[in-house]
Design a protein around this motif. Sequence first.
Motif, PDB file in Angstrom:
ATOM      1  N   PHE A 103      -3.497  -5.819 -13.718  1.00  0.00           N
ATOM      2  CA  PHE A 103      -2.599  -6.475 -14.660  1.00  0.00           C
ATOM      3  C   PHE A 103      -3.015  -6.182 -16.103  1.00  0.00           C
ATOM      4  O   PHE A 103      -4.209  -6.168 -16.423  1.00  0.00           O
ATOM      5  N   ASN A 104      -2.010  -5.998 -16.961  1.00  0.00           N
ATOM      6  CA  ASN A 104      -2.313  -5.880 -18.390  1.00  0.00           C
ATOM      7  C   ASN A 104      -2.283  -7.275 -19.032  1.00  0.00           C
ATOM      8  O   ASN A 104      -2.132  -8.287 -18.330  1.00  0.00           O
ATOM      9  N   ALA A 105      -2.457  -7.307 -20.348  1.00  0.00           N
ATOM     10  CA  ALA A 105      -2.568  -8.597 -21.039  1.00  0.00           C
ATOM     11  C   ALA A 105      -1.286  -9.407 -20.951  1.00  0.00           C
ATOM     12  O   ALA A 105      -1.309 -10.639 -21.085  1.00  0.00           O
ATOM     13  N   GLU A 106      -0.159  -8.747 -20.701  1.00  0.00           N
ATOM     14  CA  GLU A 106       1.126  -9.451 -20.566  1.00  0.00           C
ATOM     15  C   GLU A 106       1.405  -9.869 -19.126  1.00  0.00           C
ATOM     16  O   GLU A 106       2.506 -10.365 -18.828  1.00  0.00           O
ATOM     17  N   GLY A 107       0.468  -9.640 -18.241  1.00  0.00           N
ATOM     18  CA  GLY A 107       0.669 -10.035 -16.843  1.00  0.00           C
ATOM     19  C   GLY A 107       1.532  -9.058 -16.054  1.00  0.00           C
ATOM     20  O   GLY A 107       1.954  -9.360 -14.931  1.00  0.00           O
ATOM     21  N   LYS A 108       1.795  -7.884 -16.644  1.00  0.00           N
ATOM     22  CA  LYS A 108       2.533  -6.837 -15.924  1.00  0.00           C
ATOM     23  C   LYS A 108       1.543  -5.896 -15.231  1.00  0.00           C
ATOM     24  O   LYS A 108       0.419  -5.690 -15.713  1.00  0.00           O
ATOM     25  N   VAL A 109       1.992  -5.319 -14.128  1.00  0.00           N
ATOM     26  CA  VAL A 109       1.147  -4.390 -13.382  1.00  0.00           C
ATOM     27  C   VAL A 109       1.176  -3.036 -14.101  1.00  0.00           C
ATOM     28  O   VAL A 109       2.242  -2.441 -14.265  1.00  0.00           O
ATOM     29  N   ASP A 110       0.009  -2.564 -14.521  1.00  0.00           N
ATOM     30  CA  ASP A 110      -0.015  -1.244 -15.187  1.00  0.00           C
ATOM     31  C   ASP A 110      -0.638  -0.162 -14.310  1.00  0.00           C
ATOM     32  O   ASP A 110      -0.590   1.013 -14.665  1.00  0.00           O
ATOM     33  N   LEU A 111      -1.220  -0.570 -13.178  1.00  0.00           N
ATOM     34  CA  LEU A 111      -1.742   0.407 -12.224  1.00  0.00           C
ATOM     35  C   LEU A 111      -1.630  -0.170 -10.823  1.00  0.00           C
ATOM     36  O   LEU A 111      -2.044  -1.308 -10.579  1.00  0.00           O
ATOM     37  N   MET A 112      -1.046   0.598  -9.947  1.00  0.00           N
ATOM     38  CA  MET A 112      -0.955   0.209  -8.537  1.00  0.00           C
ATOM     39  C   MET A 112      -1.524   1.341  -7.705  1.00  0.00           C
ATOM     40  O   MET A 112      -1.237   2.503  -7.963  1.00  0.00           O
ATOM     41  N   ARG A 113      -2.367   0.978  -6.740  1.00  0.00           N
ATOM     42  CA  ARG A 113      -2.901   1.960  -5.796  1.00  0.00           C
ATOM     43  C   ARG A 113      -2.689   1.407  -4.389  1.00  0.00           C
ATOM     44  O   ARG A 113      -3.052   0.270  -4.105  1.00  0.00           O
ATOM     45  N   ALA A 114      -2.106   2.205  -3.508  1.00  0.00           N
ATOM     46  CA  ALA A 114      -1.765   1.768  -2.150  1.00  0.00           C
ATOM     47  C   ALA A 114      -2.649   2.500  -1.141  1.00  0.00           C
ATOM     48  O   ALA A 114      -2.657   3.734  -1.100  1.00  0.00           O
ATOM     49  N   PHE A 115      -3.363   1.723  -0.347  1.00  0.00           N
ATOM     50  CA  PHE A 115      -4.266   2.266   0.663  1.00  0.00           C
ATOM     51  C   PHE A 115      -3.611   2.174   2.030  1.00  0.00           C
ATOM     52  O   PHE A 115      -3.412   1.086   2.572  1.00  0.00           O
ATOM     53  N   TRP A 116      -3.270   3.311   2.581  1.00  0.00           N
ATOM     54  CA  TRP A 116      -2.798   3.408   3.956  1.00  0.00           C
ATOM     55  C   TRP A 116      -2.773   4.887   4.328  1.00  0.00           C
ATOM     56  O   TRP A 116      -2.676   5.766   3.466  1.00  0.00           O
ATOM     57  N   GLY A 117      -2.894   5.143   5.621  1.00  0.00           N
ATOM     58  CA  GLY A 117      -2.860   6.515   6.099  1.00  0.00           C
ATOM     59  C   GLY A 117      -2.234   6.567   7.475  1.00  0.00           C
ATOM     60  O   GLY A 117      -1.772   5.545   8.006  1.00  0.00           O
ATOM     61  N   SER A 118      -2.237   7.732   8.063  1.00  0.00           N
ATOM     62  CA  SER A 118      -1.543   7.913   9.344  1.00  0.00           C
ATOM     63  C   SER A 118      -2.115   7.023  10.435  1.00  0.00           C
ATOM     64  O   SER A 118      -1.396   6.627  11.353  1.00  0.00           O
ATOM     65  N   ASP A 119      -3.409   6.678  10.327  1.00  0.00           N
ATOM     66  CA  ASP A 119      -4.004   5.804  11.349  1.00  0.00           C
ATOM     67  C   ASP A 119      -3.575   4.359  11.200  1.00  0.00           C
ATOM     68  O   ASP A 119      -3.915   3.531  12.038  1.00  0.00           O
ATOM     69  N   ASN A 120      -2.862   4.050  10.126  1.00  0.00           N
ATOM     70  CA  ASN A 120      -2.360   2.693   9.910  1.00  0.00           C
ATOM     71  C   ASN A 120      -0.888   2.560  10.236  1.00  0.00           C
ATOM     72  O   ASN A 120      -0.258   1.530   9.947  1.00  0.00           O
ATOM     73  N   VAL A 121      -0.312   3.596  10.831  1.00  0.00           N
ATOM     74  CA  VAL A 121       1.096   3.601  11.180  1.00  0.00           C
ATOM     75  C   VAL A 121       1.213   3.609  12.696  1.00  0.00           C
ATOM     76  O   VAL A 121       0.597   4.442  13.368  1.00  0.00           O
ATOM     77  N   GLY A 122       1.984   2.670  13.230  1.00  0.00           N
ATOM     78  CA  GLY A 122       2.096   2.624  14.679  1.00  0.00           C
ATOM     79  C   GLY A 122       3.434   2.060  15.116  1.00  0.00           C
ATOM     80  O   GLY A 122       4.235   1.601  14.296  1.00  0.00           O
ATOM     81  N   GLY A 123       3.694   2.123  16.406  1.00  0.00           N
ATOM     82  CA  GLY A 123       4.883   1.502  16.955  1.00  0.00           C
ATOM     83  C   GLY A 123       4.773  -0.007  16.800  1.00  0.00           C
ATOM     84  O   GLY A 123       3.686  -0.562  16.761  1.00  0.00           O
ATOM     85  N   LYS A 124       5.919  -0.659  16.684  1.00  0.00           N
ATOM     86  CA  LYS A 124       5.909  -2.110  16.499  1.00  0.00           C
ATOM     87  C   LYS A 124       5.382  -2.767  17.763  1.00  0.00           C
ATOM     88  O   LYS A 124       5.863  -2.463  18.871  1.00  0.00           O
ATOM     89  N   SER A 125       4.392  -3.629  17.590  1.00  0.00           N
ATOM     90  CA  SER A 125       3.812  -4.313  18.762  1.00  0.00           C
ATOM     91  C   SER A 125       4.534  -5.624  19.021  1.00  0.00           C
ATOM     92  O   SER A 125       5.246  -6.131  18.178  1.00  0.00           O
TER      93      SER A 125
END
Lengths: 125, 125
Positions: A103-125
Amino acid sequence: MITYDQARQVCETYIQSLVTNDVDAILDLYAHDATVEDPVGTEARTGQDALRSFYAGAVTGVVEATLTGEPRLAGNEVAFPFQVIAGQPGEEIQINIIDIFRFNAEGKVDLMRAFWGSDNVGGKS
Amino acid sequence: MITYDQARQVCETYIQSLVTNDVDAILDLYAHDATVEDPVGTEARTGQDALRSFYAGAVTGVVEATLTGEPRLAGNEVAFPFQVIAGQPGEEIQINIIDIFRFNAEGKVDLMRAFWGSDNVGGKS
């Protein structure tokens, strides 16, 4: 400094907006010159135009999105685990993700990083 | 590039070593010049000596540590959610944490950032 309740609200708005395909609501969480790296290790996108293009695709087909643990706020950054279910009926996949918002000083998101890869993708259980 | 199984094993070794108070096993996961920022927003510690001092304190009183979701590997970085229970019997607290490990070419962690704050610390439920 952003409060825990404010940070948590941003996480929840983000996740809900994925489901409702509300790109404007997502972009409103971001600073004008924000950078998104999704997934981590791929080329980052910077600025509202680039983010609009990215999210127009990213929200497509999202059926459900749920926090799978409490957001962890540390300094001006929050990490939060969530699960997305996406796809056509009967062919849904689930993706387990951890995102980080800075978050920046105005409470807005100025950097987003998303952690996921092919091992985190699966059929719906 | 580190594989998912290798990254997951590092996360599990780390968490188990917190419980067994095995500082040497933790340091063995790190590169010689690794940096640890725990929690995010505080001054980072760099190098094995600084990390040894930090972990000698950090492992004290850890009773349990459990992954609360699957590690998310993206590029050469993994994010993983876990819960630590620490403290004297009858006075335990739980802390919900998300750590990020960045791996170097040798598969050692050269940057660690820990996301948790006061709102993630509570009485044991």
